[in-house]
Motif scaffolding. Structure first.
Motif, PDB file in Angstrom:
ATOM      1  N   UNK A  59      27.015   4.786 -43.436  1.00  0.00           N
ATOM      2  CA  UNK A  59      27.708   4.984 -42.731  1.00  0.00           C
ATOM      3  C   UNK A  59      29.039   5.031 -43.035  1.00  0.00           C
ATOM      4  N   UNK A  60      29.209   6.522 -43.637  1.00  0.00           N
ATOM      5  CA  UNK A  60      30.698   6.450 -44.642  1.00  0.00           C
ATOM      6  C   UNK A  60      31.255   7.318 -42.872  1.00  0.00           C
ATOM      7  N   UNK A  61      32.331   6.395 -42.669  1.00  0.00           N
ATOM      8  CA  UNK A  61      32.609   7.064 -41.233  1.00  0.00           C
ATOM      9  C   UNK A  61      34.228   7.713 -42.229  1.00  0.00           C
ATOM     10  N   UNK A  62      34.451   8.609 -40.748  1.00  0.00           N
ATOM     11  CA  UNK A  62      35.991   9.100 -41.416  1.00  0.00           C
ATOM     12  C   UNK A  62      36.739   8.068 -41.686  1.00  0.00           C
ATOM     13  N   UNK A  63      38.129   8.973 -42.407  1.00  0.00           N
ATOM     14  CA  UNK A  63      39.245   7.991 -42.859  1.00  0.00           C
ATOM     15  C   UNK A  63      39.792   9.167 -41.819  1.00  0.00           C
ATOM     16  N   UNK A  64      40.799   8.838 -41.645  1.00  0.00           N
ATOM     17  CA  UNK A  64      42.312   8.969 -41.234  1.00  0.00           C
ATOM     18  C   UNK A  64      43.104   9.049 -42.025  1.00  0.00           C
ATOM     19  N   UNK A  65      44.181   9.313 -42.140  1.00  0.00           N
ATOM     20  CA  UNK A  65      45.213   9.182 -43.500  1.00  0.00           C
ATOM     21  C   UNK A  65      46.445   9.858 -42.549  1.00  0.00           C
ATOM     22  N   UNK A  66      47.933   8.852 -42.471  1.00  0.00           N
ATOM     23  CA  UNK A  66      48.792   9.212 -41.872  1.00  0.00           C
ATOM     24  C   UNK A  66      50.768   8.612 -41.927  1.00  0.00           C
ATOM     25  N   UNK A  67      51.476   9.234 -41.851  1.00  0.00           N
ATOM     26  CA  UNK A  67      52.705   7.636 -42.605  1.00  0.00           C
ATOM     27  C   UNK A  67      53.281   7.734 -40.703  1.00  0.00           C
ATOM     28  N   UNK A  68      53.273   6.483 -40.548  1.00  0.00           N
ATOM     29  CA  UNK A  68      54.343   6.383 -39.969  1.00  0.00           C
ATOM     30  C   UNK A  68      55.434   5.231 -39.664  1.00  0.00           C
ATOM     31  N   UNK A  69      56.299   5.146 -38.692  1.00  0.00           N
ATOM     32  CA  UNK A  69      57.558   4.551 -39.350  1.00  0.00           C
ATOM     33  C   UNK A  69      57.443   2.546 -39.304  1.00  0.00           C
ATOM     34  N   UNK A  70      56.514   2.437 -37.918  1.00  0.00           N
ATOM     35  CA  UNK A  70      56.430   0.834 -38.423  1.00  0.00           C
ATOM     36  C   UNK A  70      55.119   0.791 -37.770  1.00  0.00           C
ATOM     37  N   UNK A  71      53.962   0.752 -38.471  1.00  0.00           N
ATOM     38  CA  UNK A  71      52.753   0.639 -38.519  1.00  0.00           C
ATOM     39  C   UNK A  71      52.084  -0.407 -37.879  1.00  0.00           C
ATOM     40  N   UNK A  72      51.903  -0.624 -36.357  1.00  0.00           N
ATOM     41  CA  UNK A  72      51.813  -1.966 -36.296  1.00  0.00           C
ATOM     42  C   UNK A  72      49.667  -1.763 -35.376  1.00  0.00           C
ATOM     43  N   UNK A  73      49.289  -2.944 -36.242  1.00  0.00           N
ATOM     44  CA  UNK A  73      48.178  -2.853 -36.467  1.00  0.00           C
ATOM     45  C   UNK A  73      47.588  -3.406 -35.328  1.00  0.00           C
ATOM     46  N   UNK A  87      37.089   5.670 -39.168  1.00  0.00           N
ATOM     47  CA  UNK A  87      36.887   5.553 -37.572  1.00  0.00           C
ATOM     48  C   UNK A  87      35.291   5.745 -37.649  1.00  0.00           C
ATOM     49  N   UNK A  88      34.357   5.798 -36.462  1.00  0.00           N
ATOM     50  CA  UNK A  88      33.197   6.442 -36.075  1.00  0.00           C
ATOM     51  C   UNK A  88      33.250   7.027 -35.320  1.00  0.00           C
ATOM     52  N   UNK A  89      34.521   8.068 -34.500  1.00  0.00           N
ATOM     53  CA  UNK A  89      34.372   8.651 -33.902  1.00  0.00           C
ATOM     54  C   UNK A  89      35.981   9.746 -34.518  1.00  0.00           C
ATOM     55  N   UNK A  90      36.069  10.107 -35.650  1.00  0.00           N
ATOM     56  CA  UNK A  90      37.116  11.011 -35.654  1.00  0.00           C
ATOM     57  C   UNK A  90      38.062  11.292 -34.514  1.00  0.00           C
ATOM     58  N   UNK A  91      37.271  12.274 -33.770  1.00  0.00           N
ATOM     59  CA  UNK A  91      38.391  13.380 -32.891  1.00  0.00           C
ATOM     60  C   UNK A  91      38.903  12.609 -31.437  1.00  0.00           C
ATOM     61  N   UNK A  92      38.017  11.338 -31.080  1.00  0.00           N
ATOM     62  CA  UNK A  92      38.378  10.235 -30.394  1.00  0.00           C
ATOM     63  C   UNK A  92      39.292   9.658 -30.383  1.00  0.00           C
ATOM     64  N   UNK A  93      39.217   9.394 -31.903  1.00  0.00           N
ATOM     65  CA  UNK A  93      40.745   8.706 -32.963  1.00  0.00           C
ATOM     66  C   UNK A  93      41.904   8.888 -32.437  1.00  0.00           C
ATOM     67  N   UNK A  94      42.006  10.032 -33.005  1.00  0.00           N
ATOM     68  CA  UNK A  94      43.166  11.407 -32.796  1.00  0.00           C
ATOM     69  C   UNK A  94      43.267  11.760 -32.163  1.00  0.00           C
ATOM     70  N   UNK A  95      42.430  12.048 -30.774  1.00  0.00           N
ATOM     71  CA  UNK A  95      42.590  11.652 -29.113  1.00  0.00           C
ATOM     72  C   UNK A  95      43.993  10.607 -28.694  1.00  0.00           C
ATOM     73  N   UNK A  96      43.212   9.340 -28.967  1.00  0.00           N
ATOM     74  CA  UNK A  96      43.386   8.449 -28.826  1.00  0.00           C
ATOM     75  C   UNK A  96      45.025   7.904 -29.399  1.00  0.00           C
TER      76      UNK A  96
END
Lengths: 250, 331
Positions: B247-261, B284-293
C-alpha cells in the motif's frame, strides 16, 4: 450487584461533593422561603385552610425537589454524555439500564435531604407546628411525588447538549416553579394562569402536600396527574434510550 | 453459531505467540462472519470477514469513514450487525463485555471520556469495582503511567493525560481483550511514543489488542498484523511490512510558513506527517481528499507535489481485484 452499588455510591458522593450542586439545591429553596416569609402576610390564610408560612414551606419543598432533581439529572447527564463517560460505562460489565437507573435513584436520594431541610427551616423560622406523624407523612408524600421531576431531569439530560443543558434546566426550574404556583398561591393568580397551573406537575406536588395539612381528603386527582407524568417521562426516557442504543450512542 | 471459520481468513495467521489466554479455550479472540452494517442507505461495513487469534496485536488501518469505528462498536456490542455474525471470545460481544473480559478505549471527540469534576483515583477505583476480577490498583496505575495524575480532577487533564487515564480505565478490569479506537488522536509526538511503549508492554503479556488508526507507521510498528479497511471492505490483511510495501500511499509535498503537525495529521486520508523546517511531506491514502481538506483548512501552502501510486492501485495489486475501483467509479 456489588458493581451497581459501587456505581450508585460513586454517583451520590459526587453529587454531595459538588459545592455548586449543594449551593443551588439547598440555597434556592431556603433563601426563597426566608425572603417570602418576611411578607407581612405570613399568617394569612391562603389556598383553602393553611397559613401562608405553611403553604410556603410545602411549595418550597416542591421547589427544592424540583431544583435537586433537575440539576442532578439534567445538566450532569448531558455533560457526561458529551464527555463520552456514559458510553464508556456501556463497555463495562454493569447492565445497559444501570446508567439511567442509577441516575434516577441518586436524583431521588438527594431530593430527600432537601425536603427535610426546608421543613426544618419552616419549623425553626416559619413557626410551623405539626405532629410527628404528620411530618413523616408529609416528607414521604413530597418525596415520592418528586418522581416525575427526577424523570424530567433525566429526559432533559438526554435531549439537550452540554452547552444548553444549564440554561434549559434553570428555565424549567423557574417556569415550573412560577406557573405551578410555588412562589405565589394559585388562588392569587389570574384565571388563565390558574388553568395553566393545573396541568403542571409542580402544582400537583404542592397541592398533594397541602391536602394533607388542611384536612381536605387525600389528593386523588393530584396523585393521578403525578403518576401520569411519571409514566410519560419514563416512556420518553425509554424511547430516547432505545433510539440512542440502536445508533450505538447510549 | 457454527464454528466454521476457515474460509473467511484472508491471510493465514502466521504470528501466534504463546499466550496464557490460549489455555482458556480454542475460540479465536474475535470473529466477523460476513458482517454488514448500514447507516440509513450508507453501507459502513460490506460483508466483512475477519478473524483475530488470542494474543495477537492487530491494527485496523484506514482513512476516516472507512469503517474502523463501526467495526469496534460492533465488537463491543454497542452496535448490532444488520447481517452476518460477530463473536468475541466465542460468545456474543455483549456477553463478553458483561463478563468483564473486554476493555475498551472509545473515540470521544472533544470530550475526555471521563466523568467531570472527579479525581482520577476515584474514577479508577469505581471502574475496578465494576469488574469481578480487576487488576490490582497499583498495577493499573503503573501500566498506564498515571501515578502523578491520581489526585487531579478529570477536567484538569491535558489531552494526552486524559488519554492515559482512559487507557487505565480500559485495562482496570484486567481484560483478555482490549479494543482501542484511535487511541493516540490529539496526542503530541512524545506522548504518542510513550503511549505505544505502554501498550506494547501490555500486549506482551499475552493479551489480544485490536486498535484502529489512520497512521500507517503506527500500525506497522506496533501491530503483529495490519488489516486495511476502506469503504467498508477489508482491502489488505497481513504483517505490517507486507502491507507497507504494497500500500504505497501517495505523498503530498509542499512548503508552508509554520507547519502545525497536529492539524496536518488530522486532515482526511493522512497516514503520516514529516516536517522539515517549512517543508512538509504527507503520506495519504486518499490524495484527492487530503488536498481538498488542506485547501479547506486555510493552511497557506505552495509548491504542492503529489507522488507515488494511488491506494486503489495498490489495493488492486494486493487483492488482485478491482472491485473497489469499480465502486469508486460508480459513486
Amino acid at each position: 450487584m456489588s458493581g451497581l452499588l459501587a456505581f450508585a455510591r460513586f454517583e451520590v458522593l459526587r453529587l454531595l461533593g459538588s459545592w455548586k450542586f449543594l449551593a443551588i439545591t439547598l440555597g434556592f429553596p431556603v433563601i426563597f422561603y426566608m425572603l417570602f416569609l418576611r411578607d407581612e402576610n405570613a399568617g394569612k390564610i391562603v389556598d383553602g385552610a393553611v397559613p401562608w408560612r405553611v403553604y410556603l414551606m410545602v411549595s418550597m419543598c416542591s421547589f427544592g425537589a424540583l431544583v435537586a432533581a433537575l440539576n442532578a439529572g439534567g445538566s450532569r447527564l448531558s455533560a457526561e454524555r458529551a464527555s463520552g463517560w456514559s458510553r464508556q460505562l456501556r463497555v463495562t460489565p454493569i447492565p445497559a439500564w444501570s446508567y439511567v437507573g442509577t441516575k434516577l435513584a441518586s436524583s431521588m436520594l438527594v431530593v430527600l435531604p432537601v425536603v427535610a431541610l426546608v421543613e426544618l427551616v419552616g419549623m425553626a423560622f416559619g413557626g410551623v407546628r405539626l405532629g410527628f406523624g404528620t411530618w413523616i407523612e408529609l416528607t414521604a408524600l413530597l418525596w415520592v411525588a418528586a418522581v416525575p421531576f427526577a424523570g424530567l431531569g433525566i429526559f432533559v439530560g438526554f435531549m439537550v447538549n452540554a452547552e444548553t443543558a444549564y440554561p434549559v434546566v434553570t428555565a424549567l426550574m423557574f417556569l415550573l416553579g412560577y406557573f405551578g404556583g410555588l412562589f405565589n398561591p394559585v388562588s392569587h393568580m389570574p384565571h388563565t394562569l390558574q388553568t395553566t397551573a393545573r396541568i403542571l406537575p409542580s402544582f400537583h406536588q404542592t397541592s398533594l402536600g397541602l391536602a394533607l395539612l388542611d384536612g381536605r381528603s387525600f389528593g386523588i386527582s393530584d396523585t393521578f396527574v403525578l403518576a401520569a407524568y411519571a409514566v410519560a417521562f419514563g416512556l420518553a426516557i425509554a424511547w430516547k434510550h432505545r433510539v440512542e442504543e440502536s445508533r450505538g450512542l447510549a | 453459531m457454527s464454528q466454521a471459520n476457515g474460509p473467511f481468513v484472508l491471510v493465514p495467521d502466521t504470528f501466534i505467540p504463546a499466550s496464557p489466554w490460549e489455555a482458556v479455550g480454542g475460540d479465536p479472540a474475535l470473529r466477523f462472519d460476513d458482517v454488514v452494517r448500514r447507516y440509513g442507505h450508507h453501507v459502513a461495513l460490506d460483508h466483512l470477514n475477519l478473524r483475530v487469534d488470542r494474543g495477537e496485536t492487530v491494527a485496523l488501518l484506514g482513512p476516516n469513514g472507512a469503517g474502523k469505528s463501526t467495526t469496534i462498536s460492533l465488537l463491543l456490542g454497542l452496535l448490532r450487525p444488520h447481517g452476518g455474525c460477530v463473536e468475541v471470545l466465542g460468545m456474543s460481544p455483549r456477553r463478553a463485555v458483561a463478563q468483564g473480559r473486554v476493555g475498551a478505549m472509545l473515540q470521544t471527540g472533544s470530550g475526555t471520556g471521563l466523568p467531570p469534576g472527579v479525581k482520577v483515583a476515584s474514577v479508577l477505583q469505581l471502574v475496578r469495582r465494576l469488574y469481578r476480577h480487576p487488576a490490582p490498583f497499583e498495577l493499573t496505575v503503573e501500566r498506564a503511567g498515571i501515578g502523578a495524575l491520581l489526585g487531579r480532577p478529570t477536567h484538569r487533564l491535558s489531552g494526552g493525560q486524559a488519554q492515559r487515564v482512559r487507557f487505565a480505565v480500559a485495562i482496570a478490569g484486567d481484560p483478555e481483550l482490549v479494543f482501542l479506537d484511535e487511541p493516540t488522536a490529539a496526542m503530541d509526538v512524545e506522548s504518542r511514543r510513550s503511549f505505544w511503549r505502554m501498550m506494547r508492554q501490555f500486549g506482551a503479556e499475552g493479551r489480544t489488542i485490536v486498535f484502529a488508526t489512520h497512521h500507517m507507521h503506527e500500525a506497522d510498528q506496533i501491530a503483529d498484523r495490519v488489516v486495511v479497511i476502506n469503504h467498508g471492505h477489508i482491502v489488505a490483511n497481513g504483517p505490517g511490512a507486507t502491507i507497507k510495501a504494497a500500500v504505497a500511499s501517495r505523498q503530498l509535498r509542499f512548503v508552508t510558513g509554520q507547519p502545525d503537525e497536529r492539524l496536518l495529521d488530522q486532515l482526511e486520508g493522512v497516514t503520516d506527517v514529516v516536517i522539515r523546517g517549512t517543508g512538509v511531506a504527507l503520506n495519504s491514502l486518499d490524495a484527492d481528499a487530503t488536498i481538498r481538506a488542506l485547501v479547506h483548512s486555510g493552511v497557506a501552502f505552495r509548491d504542492l507535489e503529489v507522488t507515488g501510486a494511488g491506494l486503489e492501485d495498490a489495493f488492486m495489486a494486493l487483492t488482485g481485484c478491482d472491485e473497489d475501483a469499480d465502486e469508486e467509479r460508480k459513486r
